[in-house]
Design a protein around this motif. Sequence first.
Motif, PDB file in Angstrom:
ATOM      1  N   ARG A  72      44.481  31.934  -5.582  1.00 59.82           N
ATOM      2  CA  ARG A  72      43.885  32.140  -4.258  1.00 59.82           C
ATOM      3  C   ARG A  72      44.650  31.350  -3.188  1.00 59.82           C
ATOM      4  NH1 ARG A  72      39.232  34.366  -2.396  1.00 59.82           N
ATOM      5  NH2 ARG A  72      38.246  33.385  -0.606  1.00 59.82           N
ATOM      6  N   VAL A  73      45.075  30.137  -3.520  1.00 59.87           N
ATOM      7  CA  VAL A  73      45.837  29.308  -2.581  1.00 59.87           C
ATOM      8  C   VAL A  73      47.194  29.954  -2.302  1.00 59.87           C
ATOM      9  CG1 VAL A  73      46.881  27.038  -2.196  1.00 59.87           C
ATOM     10  CG2 VAL A  73      44.637  27.214  -3.296  1.00 59.87           C
ATOM     11  N   LEU A  74      47.853  30.407  -3.358  1.00 61.69           N
ATOM     12  CA  LEU A  74      49.139  31.092  -3.171  1.00 61.69           C
ATOM     13  C   LEU A  74      48.988  32.306  -2.267  1.00 61.69           C
ATOM     14  CD1 LEU A  74      50.574  30.908  -6.797  1.00 61.69           C
ATOM     15  CD2 LEU A  74      51.540  29.806  -4.765  1.00 61.69           C
ATOM     16  N   GLN A  75      47.909  33.062  -2.464  1.00 62.36           N
ATOM     17  CA  GLN A  75      47.694  34.246  -1.642  1.00 62.36           C
ATOM     18  C   GLN A  75      47.460  33.852  -0.178  1.00 62.36           C
ATOM     19  OE1 GLN A  75      44.379  36.767  -2.732  1.00 62.36           O
ATOM     20  NE2 GLN A  75      45.297  38.527  -1.702  1.00 62.36           N
ATOM     21  N   GLY A  76      46.726  32.776   0.047  1.00 62.85           N
ATOM     22  CA  GLY A  76      46.501  32.323   1.415  1.00 62.85           C
ATOM     23  C   GLY A  76      47.796  31.930   2.108  1.00 62.85           C
ATOM     24  N   ILE A  77      48.641  31.192   1.406  1.00 59.71           N
ATOM     25  CA  ILE A  77      49.943  30.796   1.961  1.00 59.71           C
ATOM     26  C   ILE A  77      50.783  32.041   2.231  1.00 59.71           C
ATOM     27  CG2 ILE A  77      52.107  29.588   1.471  1.00 59.71           C
ATOM     28  CD1 ILE A  77      50.387  27.571  -0.179  1.00 59.71           C
ATOM     29  N   LEU A  78      50.771  32.949   1.290  1.00 57.82           N
ATOM     30  CA  LEU A  78      51.505  34.214   1.420  1.00 57.82           C
ATOM     31  C   LEU A  78      51.052  34.975   2.663  1.00 57.82           C
ATOM     32  CD1 LEU A  78      53.351  36.366   0.062  1.00 57.82           C
ATOM     33  CD2 LEU A  78      51.403  37.010  -1.302  1.00 57.82           C
ATOM     34  N   GLN A  79      49.746  35.052   2.886  1.00 55.68           N
ATOM     35  CA  GLN A  79      49.229  35.782   4.038  1.00 55.68           C
ATOM     36  C   GLN A  79      49.607  35.108   5.352  1.00 55.68           C
ATOM     37  OE1 GLN A  79      45.189  36.047   2.474  1.00 55.68           O
ATOM     38  NE2 GLN A  79      45.376  38.278   2.576  1.00 55.68           N
TER      39      GLN A  79
ATOM     40  N   LEU B 127      55.216  34.497  -7.600  1.00 63.17           N
ATOM     41  CA  LEU B 127      54.395  33.469  -8.247  1.00 63.17           C
ATOM     42  C   LEU B 127      52.921  33.883  -8.273  1.00 63.17           C
ATOM     43  CD1 LEU B 127      56.058  30.364  -6.612  1.00 63.17           C
ATOM     44  CD2 LEU B 127      56.150  30.969  -9.042  1.00 63.17           C
ATOM     45  N   TRP B 128      52.448  34.473  -7.193  1.00 62.23           N
ATOM     46  CA  TRP B 128      51.057  34.906  -7.096  1.00 62.23           C
ATOM     47  C   TRP B 128      50.735  35.932  -8.184  1.00 62.23           C
ATOM     48  CZ3 TRP B 128      49.300  39.791  -5.010  1.00 62.23           C
ATOM     49  CH2 TRP B 128      47.915  39.875  -4.885  1.00 62.23           C
ATOM     50  N   HIS B 129      51.649  36.887  -8.383  1.00 60.79           N
ATOM     51  CA  HIS B 129      51.435  37.916  -9.410  1.00 60.79           C
ATOM     52  C   HIS B 129      51.370  37.307 -10.811  1.00 60.79           C
ATOM     53  CE1 HIS B 129      51.383  41.592  -7.136  1.00 60.79           C
ATOM     54  NE2 HIS B 129      52.488  41.246  -6.490  1.00 60.79           N
ATOM     55  N   GLU B 130      52.094  36.217 -11.034  1.00 63.04           N
ATOM     56  CA  GLU B 130      52.153  35.606 -12.364  1.00 63.04           C
ATOM     57  C   GLU B 130      51.059  34.570 -12.615  1.00 63.04           C
ATOM     58  OE1 GLU B 130      56.048  33.926 -12.726  1.00 63.04           O
ATOM     59  OE2 GLU B 130      57.030  35.852 -12.357  1.00 63.04           O
ATOM     60  N   THR B 131      50.323  34.190 -11.590  1.00 62.05           N
ATOM     61  CA  THR B 131      49.350  33.104 -11.697  1.00 62.05           C
ATOM     62  C   THR B 131      47.951  33.653 -11.937  1.00 62.05           C
ATOM     63  OG1 THR B 131      50.683  31.729 -10.246  1.00 62.05           O
ATOM     64  CG2 THR B 131      48.386  31.109 -10.489  1.00 62.05           C
ATOM     65  N   GLN B 132      47.258  33.056 -12.897  1.00 66.16           N
ATOM     66  CA  GLN B 132      45.884  33.430 -13.176  1.00 66.16           C
ATOM     67  C   GLN B 132      44.913  32.284 -12.901  1.00 66.16           C
ATOM     68  OE1 GLN B 132      45.147  36.621 -13.770  1.00 66.16           O
ATOM     69  NE2 GLN B 132      47.343  36.915 -13.536  1.00 66.16           N
ATOM     70  N   SER B 133      45.426  31.123 -12.585  1.00 69.55           N
ATOM     71  CA  SER B 133      44.594  29.941 -12.367  1.00 69.55           C
ATOM     72  C   SER B 133      43.954  29.999 -10.978  1.00 69.55           C
ATOM     73  CB  SER B 133      45.460  28.686 -12.489  1.00 69.55           C
ATOM     74  OG  SER B 133      46.311  28.579 -11.369  1.00 69.55           O
ATOM     75  N   PRO B 134      43.079  29.033 -10.678  1.00 71.97           N
ATOM     76  CA  PRO B 134      42.489  28.969  -9.332  1.00 71.97           C
ATOM     77  C   PRO B 134      43.548  28.828  -8.222  1.00 71.97           C
ATOM     78  CG  PRO B 134      41.267  27.560 -10.830  1.00 71.97           C
ATOM     79  CD  PRO B 134      42.476  28.042 -11.576  1.00 71.97           C
ATOM     80  N   CYS B 135      44.750  28.434  -8.592  1.00 72.12           N
ATOM     81  CA  CYS B 135      45.838  28.318  -7.610  1.00 72.12           C
ATOM     82  C   CYS B 135      46.239  29.675  -7.038  1.00 72.12           C
ATOM     83  CB  CYS B 135      47.060  27.656  -8.238  1.00 72.12           C
ATOM     84  SG  CYS B 135      46.786  25.939  -8.679  1.00 72.12           S
TER      85      CYS B 135
END
Length: 119
Positions: free
Chosen positions: A38-45, A28-36
Amino acid sequence: MVDPRFGEAVRLFNAGEWYACHDGFEELWHETQSPCRRVLQGILQIAVAHLHLERGNRRGATVLLGEGLGRLHSAGPEALGLDLEILRDAARSRLQALQQELDPEELPLPRLQAICADA
């Protein structure tokens, strides 16, 4: 986020299936370009930090918990329809335990909790 993959990734995160939820969030992170993004990446980390903990890599867990919290820091408390305060509080407590060379396993695992629509 209405993508069914998001719901599945959240379910896996809450089940402590760190590797599997990592795959879902990363896609999902790779496919997302919106401000979300960064949030996806934080959850992922934060998820990957817990994978490191399972494997005994406290240093990797410490670094990734810090980076994940950093990415979530400026996000609103309800980004992606999730209560990010609950996630941040648990991740912060576990990070502090690691930094103090305590056992983070004695603390609750971070969870992703949906915001109640009629609250």
